[in-house]
Enzyme design. Structure first.
Site, PDB file in Angstrom:
ATOM      1  N   CYS A   1      -1.977   5.697   6.104  1.00  0.00           N
ATOM      2  CA  CYS A   1      -1.692   4.534   5.247  1.00  0.00           C
ATOM      3  C   CYS A   1      -1.790   3.251   6.060  1.00  0.00           C
ATOM      4  O   CYS A   1      -0.909   2.952   6.883  1.00  0.00           O
ATOM      5  CB  CYS A   1      -0.301   4.691   4.628  1.00  0.00           C
ATOM      6  SG  CYS A   1       0.298   3.238   3.759  1.00  0.00           S
TER       7      CYS A   1
ATOM      8  N   CYS B   1       1.075   0.719   5.621  1.00  0.00           N
ATOM      9  CA  CYS B   1       2.283   1.195   6.310  1.00  0.00           C
ATOM     10  C   CYS B   1       2.299   0.735   7.758  1.00  0.00           C
ATOM     11  O   CYS B   1       3.355   0.417   8.314  1.00  0.00           O
ATOM     12  CB  CYS B   1       2.357   2.724   6.271  1.00  0.00           C
ATOM     13  SG  CYS B   1       2.502   3.439   4.618  1.00  0.00           S
TER      14      CYS B   1
END
Length: 323
Positions: A79, A82
């Site tokens: 991700c 993230c």
């Protein structure tokens, strides 16, 4: 564990009120126990960011949330957003100096937790306070927004739940301090029985269990709150809301009609309406009728919590109405 959303500035959630009182008591007990043992319970800055998995969730998140707000960062290696958000949260966890604990959960390795929180995409950030989960934000977020959200979280955790956070010692060894265990109170069995009765819908049993505690300790805070909550639910059980409200509208001088409607207002989350209705009734009545309305209003204050700003304002309004 089934997460529950908790409004940070909304209606009265009776379960949340009970959890708040329990969390305050446990936090105070844990601090007292740490002081009794001569320890500070201090953690190192490195202990403010932890990796959590499904096996340790109960211990590292739910149990710790009775001591400090736990912010959960759901992330994954693949991700990209993230990788932008997680370092900011980690830096702020250290900067906030123990006012919250950051728990990092890899969703690829902990699919069950992701499902339980109902997460549709990552990054996703939740908080757990006194065992209750609430969403903070999902997706990319700017640092200013994150700070505002965290400021609100720590304020609510302290004011509603008595959670003042962790003591941080820069010289403490990482992992060297375990959270102080809250000692079991002398009425734990009775309080557990009352909670189980509430969950089972046995309101009479819950009322009696709380009364048994108060018979021995009249000032017990959790029992006082629980009794007020159980008696409120008992009073509205089986009531026809439409009929109750119609009678209150048609009979503004009927104190029982106004009291019944105020109970329904409170259970429905209309806190100011409940308080305002009874204060107006106090102004219109005298003698025993006025005293009956005043007593019910004080009981509703117990349900909401004496420190709630709505209760503080209503107390002032009640004083003006009486004097």
């Amino acid at each position: 564990m089934q997460p529950r959303n908790m409004s940070m500035s909304g209606v009265v959630d009776l379960a949340a009120v009970k959890a708040a009182q329990e969390a305050k008591a446990k936090a105070e007990q844990a601090r007292a126990e740490a002081a009794r043992q001569g320890g500070t319970g201090a953690v190192s800055p490195a202990d403010l960011v932890i990796d959590v998995d499904e096996a340790g969730f109960e211990r590292d998140v739910l149990q710790r949330s009775a001591e400090v707000p736990v912010v959960i960062d759901f992330w994954a290696e693949w991700c990209e957003p993230c990788k932008q958000l997680s370092p900011v949260l980690e830096r702020l966890a250290v900067e906030y100096n123990g006012r919250f604990l950051l728990a990092r959960i890899d969703v690829d390795a902990n699919q069950m937790l992701m499902q339980q929180f109902g997460i549709q995409g990552i990054p996703a950030v939740f908080a757990v306070v006194a065992g209750q989960a609430l969403p903070l934000f999902q997706g990319a977020a700017g640092e200013q927004q994150i700070r505002q959200t965290l400021d609100q979280l720590v304020q609510v955790a302290e004011q509603r739940f008595g959670l003042t956070g962790l003591t941080v010692d820069p010289d403490a060894e990482p992992g060297g301090a375990a959270p102080a265990a809250a000692p079991e109170g002398p009425y734990e069995a009775l309080l557990n029985a009352a909670a189980q009765a509430l969950d089972a819908g046995d309101l009479g049993g819950a009322v009696q269990a709380y009364k048994n505690v108060l018979a021995d300790d009249p000032g017990h805070p959790e029992a006082k709150l629980g009794l007020a909550q159980a008696e409120l639910l008992q009073r509205v059980q089986g009531a026809d809301p439409q009929k109750v409200r119609q009678e209150a509208a048609e009979k503004p001088k009927d104190i029982q009609a106004q009291i019944a409607a105020a109970d329904l207002d409170l259970v429905g989350g209309h806190v100011e309406d409940a308080f305002g209705r009874l204060i107006d009734t106090v102004q219109r009545t005298a003698g025993d009728d006025r005293d009956a309305v005043r007593r019910r209003l004080l009981e509703l204050f117990e349900v909401v919590g004496q420190e709630d700003p709505r209760v503080v304002g209503a107390r002032r309004a009640l004083a003006r109405a009486l004097f």
